[in-house]
Design an enzyme around this catalytic site. Structure first.
Site, PDB file in Angstrom:
ATOM      1  CG  HIS A 124     -39.127  25.228  67.900  1.00 17.38           C
ATOM      2  ND1 HIS A 124     -38.251  25.687  66.875  1.00 17.38           N
ATOM      3  CD2 HIS A 124     -40.237  25.195  67.094  1.00 17.38           C
ATOM      4  CE1 HIS A 124     -38.916  25.834  65.697  1.00 17.38           C
ATOM      5  NE2 HIS A 124     -40.153  25.403  65.831  1.00 17.38           N
TER       6      HIS A 124
ATOM      7  CG  ASP B   9     -32.330  25.891  59.654  1.00 17.14           C
ATOM      8  OD1 ASP B   9     -33.467  25.600  60.305  1.00 17.14           O
ATOM      9  OD2 ASP B   9     -32.096  25.437  58.512  1.00 17.14           O
TER      10      ASP B   9
ATOM     11  CD  GLU C  13     -13.085  33.621  56.923  1.00 18.10           C
ATOM     12  OE1 GLU C  13     -13.003  32.621  56.542  1.00 18.10           O
ATOM     13  OE2 GLU C  13     -12.659  34.761  56.545  1.00 18.10           O
TER      14      GLU C  13
ATOM     15  NE  ARG D 184     -32.231  28.397  52.774  1.00 11.62           N
ATOM     16  CZ  ARG D 184     -32.578  27.259  52.223  1.00 11.62           C
ATOM     17  NH1 ARG D 184     -32.062  26.836  51.006  1.00 11.62           N
ATOM     18  NH2 ARG D 184     -33.445  26.427  53.098  1.00 11.62           N
TER      19      ARG D 184
ATOM     20  CG  LEU E 186     -21.825  36.167  75.844  1.00 14.88           C
ATOM     21  CD1 LEU E 186     -20.680  35.879  74.962  1.00 14.88           C
ATOM     22  CD2 LEU E 186     -22.778  35.093  76.121  1.00 14.88           C
TER      23      LEU E 186
HETATM   24  C1  FPP Z   1     -35.064  27.167  62.994  1.00  9.28           C
HETATM   25  O1  FPP Z   1     -35.652  25.640  63.153  1.00  9.28           O
HETATM   26  C2  FPP Z   1     -35.388  27.943  64.209  1.00  9.28           C
HETATM   27  C3  FPP Z   1     -36.189  28.690  64.649  1.00  9.28           C
HETATM   28  C4  FPP Z   1     -37.086  29.361  63.585  1.00  9.28           C
HETATM   29  C5  FPP Z   1     -36.354  29.210  66.030  1.00  9.28           C
HETATM   30  C6  FPP Z   1     -35.038  29.285  66.891  1.00  9.28           C
HETATM   31  C7  FPP Z   1     -35.198  29.186  68.205  1.00  9.28           C
HETATM   32  C8  FPP Z   1     -34.739  28.773  69.104  1.00  9.28           C
HETATM   33  C9  FPP Z   1     -33.524  27.964  68.846  1.00  9.28           C
HETATM   34  C10 FPP Z   1     -35.263  28.640  70.377  1.00  9.28           C
HETATM   35  C11 FPP Z   1     -35.694  30.009  71.035  1.00  9.28           C
HETATM   36  C12 FPP Z   1     -34.650  30.863  71.257  1.00  9.28           C
HETATM   37  C13 FPP Z   1     -34.681  31.645  72.375  1.00  9.28           C
HETATM   38  C14 FPP Z   1     -33.792  32.898  72.197  1.00  9.28           C
HETATM   39  C15 FPP Z   1     -35.496  31.765  73.370  1.00  9.28           C
HETATM   40  P1  FPP Z   1     -36.684  25.295  62.051  1.00  9.28           P
HETATM   41  O2  FPP Z   1     -37.928  25.293  62.795  1.00  9.28           O
HETATM   42  O3  FPP Z   1     -36.371  26.281  60.708  1.00  9.28           O
HETATM   43  O4  FPP Z   1     -36.048  23.977  61.680  1.00  9.28           O
HETATM   44  P2  FPP Z   1     -36.173  23.160  60.212  1.00  9.28           P
HETATM   45  O5  FPP Z   1     -35.672  23.921  59.304  1.00  9.28           O
HETATM   46  O6  FPP Z   1     -35.623  21.702  60.437  1.00  9.28           O
HETATM   47  O7  FPP Z   1     -37.847  23.050  60.104  1.00  9.28           O
END
Ligand code: FPP
Length: 246
Positions: free
Chosen positions: A37, A20, A207, A194, A131
Protein backbone atom coordinates in the site's frame (compact mmCIF):
# COMPACT_ATOMS: atom_id res chain seq x y z
CA UNK A 1 2.68 6.26 -34.33
CA UNK A 2 4.85 6.75 -31.25
CA UNK A 3 3.16 7.17 -27.92
CA UNK A 4 4.32 10.76 -27.69
CA UNK A 5 2.82 11.70 -31.04
CA UNK A 6 -0.75 10.88 -29.96
CA UNK A 7 -2.75 14.00 -30.70
CA UNK A 8 -4.64 15.76 -27.93
CA UNK A 9 -8.01 14.69 -29.40
CA UNK A 10 -6.91 11.12 -28.73
CA UNK A 11 -5.87 11.93 -25.20
CA UNK A 12 -8.58 11.13 -22.64
CA UNK A 13 -9.90 14.08 -20.71
CA UNK A 14 -10.75 11.94 -17.74
CA UNK A 15 -8.94 8.78 -16.66
CA UNK A 16 -10.22 6.62 -13.81
CA UNK A 17 -8.04 3.96 -12.18
CA UNK A 18 -8.77 0.91 -10.05
CA UNK A 19 -5.42 0.67 -8.26
CA UNK A 20 -5.38 -3.05 -7.56
CA UNK A 21 -2.58 -5.43 -6.61
CA UNK A 22 -0.82 -3.74 -3.69
CA UNK A 23 -1.26 -6.81 -1.51
CA UNK A 24 -0.04 -9.24 -4.18
CA UNK A 25 2.95 -7.02 -4.92
CA UNK A 26 4.02 -7.26 -1.28
CA UNK A 27 3.17 -10.94 -0.86
CA UNK A 28 5.20 -11.81 -3.98
CA UNK A 29 8.19 -10.38 -2.13
CA UNK A 30 7.39 -11.96 1.22
CA UNK A 31 6.58 -8.53 2.65
CA UNK A 32 3.58 -7.36 4.69
CA UNK A 33 0.66 -6.05 2.60
CA UNK A 34 1.18 -2.64 4.19
CA UNK A 35 4.43 -2.26 2.25
CA UNK A 36 2.47 -2.72 -0.98
CA UNK A 37 0.00 0.00 0.00
CA UNK A 38 2.87 2.37 0.79
CA UNK A 39 4.40 1.65 -2.60
CA UNK A 40 0.94 2.30 -4.03
CA UNK A 41 1.08 5.87 -2.79
CA UNK A 42 4.34 6.41 -4.70
CA UNK A 43 2.74 4.97 -7.85
CA UNK A 44 -0.20 7.33 -7.39
CA UNK A 45 2.06 10.38 -7.05
CA UNK A 46 3.79 9.32 -10.23
CA UNK A 47 0.47 8.91 -12.05
CA UNK A 48 -0.55 12.43 -11.01
CA UNK A 49 2.66 13.86 -12.49
CA UNK A 50 2.21 11.79 -15.63
CA UNK A 51 -1.32 13.15 -16.14
CA UNK A 52 -0.07 16.68 -15.77
CA UNK A 53 2.73 16.13 -18.30
CA UNK A 54 0.41 14.45 -20.79
CA UNK A 55 -2.34 17.06 -20.50
CA UNK A 56 -4.93 14.79 -18.88
CA UNK A 57 -7.01 17.20 -16.79
CA UNK A 58 -8.99 14.76 -14.62
CA UNK A 59 -7.82 11.67 -12.73
CA UNK A 60 -10.15 9.65 -10.50
CA UNK A 61 -8.69 6.89 -8.34
CA UNK A 62 -10.32 4.20 -6.23
CA UNK A 63 -8.55 4.38 -2.87
CA UNK A 64 -11.07 2.77 -0.49
CA UNK A 65 -14.35 1.14 -1.40
CA UNK A 66 -17.50 0.69 0.66
CA UNK A 67 -16.61 -3.03 0.60
CA UNK A 68 -13.06 -2.48 1.91
CA UNK A 69 -14.48 -2.16 5.47
CA UNK A 70 -14.80 -5.94 5.38
CA UNK A 71 -11.02 -6.40 5.33
CA UNK A 72 -9.30 -7.31 8.59
CA UNK A 73 -9.52 -4.46 11.11
CA UNK A 74 -5.74 -4.06 11.14
CA UNK A 75 -5.64 -3.44 7.39
CA UNK A 76 -8.58 -1.01 7.52
CA UNK A 77 -6.82 0.87 10.30
CA UNK A 78 -3.61 0.90 8.33
CA UNK A 79 -5.33 2.29 5.21
CA UNK A 80 -6.96 5.07 7.25
CA UNK A 81 -3.62 5.93 8.85
CA UNK A 82 -1.87 5.78 5.48
CA UNK A 83 -4.37 8.24 4.10
CA UNK A 84 -3.73 10.64 6.97
CA UNK A 85 0.03 10.24 6.73
CA UNK A 86 -0.05 10.70 2.96
CA UNK A 87 -1.88 13.96 3.30
CA UNK A 88 0.47 15.26 5.96
CA UNK A 89 3.58 14.38 3.91
CA UNK A 90 2.41 14.78 0.31
CA UNK A 91 -0.28 17.44 0.27
CA UNK A 92 2.12 20.32 -0.29
CA UNK A 93 3.75 18.56 -3.22
CA UNK A 94 0.36 17.80 -4.78
CA UNK A 95 -0.56 21.44 -4.20
CA UNK A 96 2.66 22.60 -5.94
CA UNK A 97 1.81 20.32 -8.84
CA UNK A 98 -1.44 22.26 -9.16
CA UNK A 99 -3.68 19.33 -8.27
CA UNK A 100 -7.15 20.08 -6.97
CA UNK A 101 -8.23 17.32 -4.63
CA UNK A 102 -11.85 16.23 -4.32
CA UNK A 103 -13.07 13.34 -2.22
CA UNK A 104 -15.89 11.30 -3.67
CA UNK A 105 -17.67 8.83 -1.45
CA UNK A 106 -20.01 8.53 1.48
CA UNK A 107 -19.21 10.48 4.63
CA UNK A 108 -21.10 7.95 6.76
CA UNK A 109 -18.67 5.68 8.60
CA UNK A 110 -15.69 8.04 8.37
CA UNK A 111 -14.25 9.39 11.60
CA UNK A 112 -14.24 13.12 12.33
CA UNK A 113 -10.47 13.40 12.03
CA UNK A 114 -10.50 11.73 8.61
CA UNK A 115 -13.30 14.02 7.44
CA UNK A 116 -11.44 17.02 8.81
CA UNK A 117 -8.33 15.94 6.90
CA UNK A 118 -10.28 15.69 3.65
CA UNK A 119 -11.91 19.06 4.15
CA UNK A 120 -8.51 20.67 4.76
CA UNK A 121 -7.02 19.03 1.67
CA UNK A 122 -9.95 20.15 -0.48
CA UNK A 123 -9.81 23.71 0.87
CA UNK A 124 -6.01 23.97 0.49
CA UNK A 125 -6.12 22.91 -3.16
CA UNK A 126 -9.46 24.47 -4.13
CA UNK A 127 -7.96 27.10 -6.48
CA UNK A 128 -5.67 24.71 -8.35
CA UNK A 129 -6.42 24.09 -11.99
CA UNK A 130 -3.68 21.88 -13.49
CA UNK A 131 -5.37 18.62 -12.59
CA UNK A 132 -8.55 17.58 -10.85
CA UNK A 133 -7.72 14.60 -8.63
CA UNK A 134 -10.87 12.84 -7.47
CA UNK A 135 -10.06 10.35 -4.75
CA UNK A 136 -12.80 7.78 -4.22
CA UNK A 137 -12.74 7.03 -0.52
CA UNK A 138 -15.53 5.09 1.17
CA UNK A 139 -16.96 5.02 -2.33
CA UNK A 140 -19.28 2.51 -3.98
CA UNK A 141 -20.99 2.94 -7.34
CA UNK A 142 -24.25 1.54 -5.99
CA UNK A 143 -24.06 3.78 -2.93
CA UNK A 144 -23.54 6.74 -5.29
CA UNK A 145 -26.74 5.84 -7.14
CA UNK A 146 -28.68 5.13 -3.92
CA UNK A 147 -27.74 8.51 -2.44
CA UNK A 148 -28.73 10.27 -5.66
CA UNK A 149 -32.11 8.45 -5.62
CA UNK A 150 -32.65 9.49 -2.02
CA UNK A 151 -32.09 13.15 -2.87
CA UNK A 152 -34.46 12.93 -5.81
CA UNK A 153 -37.11 11.24 -3.68
CA UNK A 154 -36.83 14.04 -1.13
CA UNK A 155 -37.25 16.67 -3.83
CA UNK A 156 -40.24 14.79 -5.23
CA UNK A 157 -41.80 14.47 -1.77
CA UNK A 158 -41.33 18.21 -1.24
CA UNK A 159 -43.05 18.86 -4.56
CA UNK A 160 -40.03 20.55 -6.16
CA UNK A 161 -39.43 17.77 -8.69
CA UNK A 162 -41.92 15.93 -10.87
CA UNK A 163 -41.28 12.23 -11.55
CA UNK A 164 -41.54 12.78 -15.31
CA UNK A 165 -38.79 15.40 -15.14
CA UNK A 166 -36.25 12.87 -13.92
CA UNK A 167 -33.91 12.09 -16.79
CA UNK A 168 -30.26 11.11 -17.17
CA UNK A 169 -29.02 14.67 -16.74
CA UNK A 170 -31.00 15.09 -13.51
CA UNK A 171 -29.58 11.88 -12.08
CA UNK A 172 -26.05 12.80 -13.21
CA UNK A 173 -26.47 16.09 -11.36
CA UNK A 174 -26.96 14.21 -8.11
CA UNK A 175 -24.07 11.78 -8.48
CA UNK A 176 -20.82 12.32 -6.62
CA UNK A 177 -19.06 13.22 -9.87
CA UNK A 178 -21.50 15.93 -10.84
CA UNK A 179 -18.57 18.36 -11.03
CA UNK A 180 -16.86 16.59 -13.93
CA UNK A 181 -17.53 14.69 -17.16
CA UNK A 182 -17.66 10.89 -17.22
CA UNK A 183 -14.35 9.02 -17.53
CA UNK A 184 -13.13 8.38 -21.08
CA UNK A 185 -10.81 5.60 -19.97
CA UNK A 186 -10.95 3.23 -16.99
CA UNK A 187 -7.70 1.45 -16.20
CA UNK A 188 -7.60 -1.53 -13.87
CA UNK A 189 -4.29 -2.94 -12.71
CA UNK A 190 -3.55 -6.49 -11.48
CA UNK A 191 -5.52 -8.26 -14.19
CA UNK A 192 -9.01 -8.83 -12.81
CA UNK A 193 -11.72 -8.26 -15.43
CA UNK A 194 -14.32 -6.53 -13.28
CA UNK A 195 -15.37 -3.04 -12.28
CA UNK A 196 -15.79 -3.74 -8.54
CA UNK A 197 -18.59 -1.27 -7.88
CA UNK A 198 -16.58 1.70 -9.18
CA UNK A 199 -18.39 4.58 -10.93
CA UNK A 200 -21.19 2.34 -12.22
CA UNK A 201 -23.37 5.16 -13.53
CA UNK A 202 -20.44 7.07 -14.99
CA UNK A 203 -18.74 4.32 -17.02
CA UNK A 204 -21.65 3.55 -19.36
CA UNK A 205 -19.51 4.44 -22.39
CA UNK A 206 -16.04 4.46 -20.86
CA UNK A 207 -13.27 2.52 -22.60
CA UNK A 208 -11.83 -0.21 -20.39
CA UNK A 209 -8.17 -1.17 -20.15
CA UNK A 210 -6.95 -3.98 -17.91
CA UNK A 211 -3.25 -4.60 -17.37
CA UNK A 212 -1.61 -7.42 -15.43
CA UNK A 213 0.85 -4.95 -13.94
CA UNK A 214 0.33 -4.64 -10.18
CA UNK A 215 -0.42 -1.12 -8.98
CA UNK A 216 2.94 -0.48 -7.21
CA UNK A 217 4.68 -1.30 -10.54
CA UNK A 218 2.41 0.98 -12.58
CA UNK A 219 4.85 3.43 -14.16
CA UNK A 220 4.99 5.94 -17.02
CA UNK A 221 5.49 3.19 -19.61
CA UNK A 222 2.44 1.24 -18.44
CA UNK A 223 0.34 4.41 -18.38
CA UNK A 224 1.60 5.35 -21.85
CA UNK A 225 0.66 1.89 -23.14
CA UNK A 226 -2.89 2.36 -21.83
CA UNK A 227 -3.11 5.72 -23.60
CA UNK A 228 -1.74 4.29 -26.84
CA UNK A 229 -4.36 1.54 -26.69
CA UNK A 230 -7.09 4.09 -25.97
CA UNK A 231 -5.98 6.20 -28.95
CA UNK A 232 -6.71 3.25 -31.26
CA UNK A 233 -10.26 2.77 -29.98
CA UNK A 234 -13.26 3.87 -32.01
CA UNK A 235 -15.76 5.36 -29.61
CA UNK A 236 -19.23 5.04 -31.02
CA UNK A 237 -21.41 5.64 -27.96
CA UNK A 238 -23.94 3.13 -29.33
CA UNK A 239 -24.03 4.77 -32.77
CA UNK A 240 -22.60 3.55 -36.10
CA UNK A 241 -19.48 5.03 -37.65
CA UNK A 242 -19.98 7.51 -40.53
CA UNK A 243 -18.31 4.97 -42.83
CA UNK A 244 -20.53 2.01 -41.84
CA UNK A 245 -22.96 0.99 -44.62
CA UNK A 246 -26.64 0.63 -43.81
C1 FPP B 1 -5.97 -2.56 -3.79
O1 FPP B 1 -4.92 -3.48 -3.58
C2 FPP B 1 -5.65 -1.29 -3.19
C3 FPP B 1 -6.32 -0.72 -2.14
C4 FPP B 1 -7.49 -1.33 -1.47
C5 FPP B 1 -5.89 0.55 -1.57
C6 FPP B 1 -5.46 1.54 -2.60
C7 FPP B 1 -4.66 2.54 -1.90
C8 FPP B 1 -3.53 3.09 -2.35
C9 FPP B 1 -2.97 2.88 -3.70
C10 FPP B 1 -2.74 3.97 -1.52
C11 FPP B 1 -3.52 5.03 -0.81
C12 FPP B 1 -4.07 6.05 -1.66
C13 FPP B 1 -4.08 7.36 -1.34
C14 FPP B 1 -4.96 8.27 -2.08
C15 FPP B 1 -3.26 7.91 -0.25
P1 FPP B 1 -5.28 -4.82 -2.81
O2 FPP B 1 -4.92 -4.65 -1.39
O3 FPP B 1 -6.68 -5.19 -3.10
O4 FPP B 1 -4.29 -5.81 -3.52
P2 FPP B 1 -4.53 -7.35 -3.75
O5 FPP B 1 -5.73 -7.48 -4.65
O6 FPP B 1 -3.26 -7.78 -4.43
O7 FPP B 1 -4.73 -7.97 -2.41
Amino acid sequence: MTQDSISSSQTPRHVAIIMDGNGRWAQNRGLPRAVGHRKGVTALKNAVKFCKRRGIPILTVYAFSTENWQRPATEVRFLMELMKRTFSTELEELHREGARIRRIGDTKGLSDDILHMWNEAEARTADNASLLLNIAFNYGGRRDIVLACRQLAQLAAAGTLQAEDIDEDVIQNWTMTRHCPDPDLLIRTAGDMRVSNFLLWQIAYTELYVTDVLWPDFDDDTFAQALADYAKRQRRFGRLNDTDSE
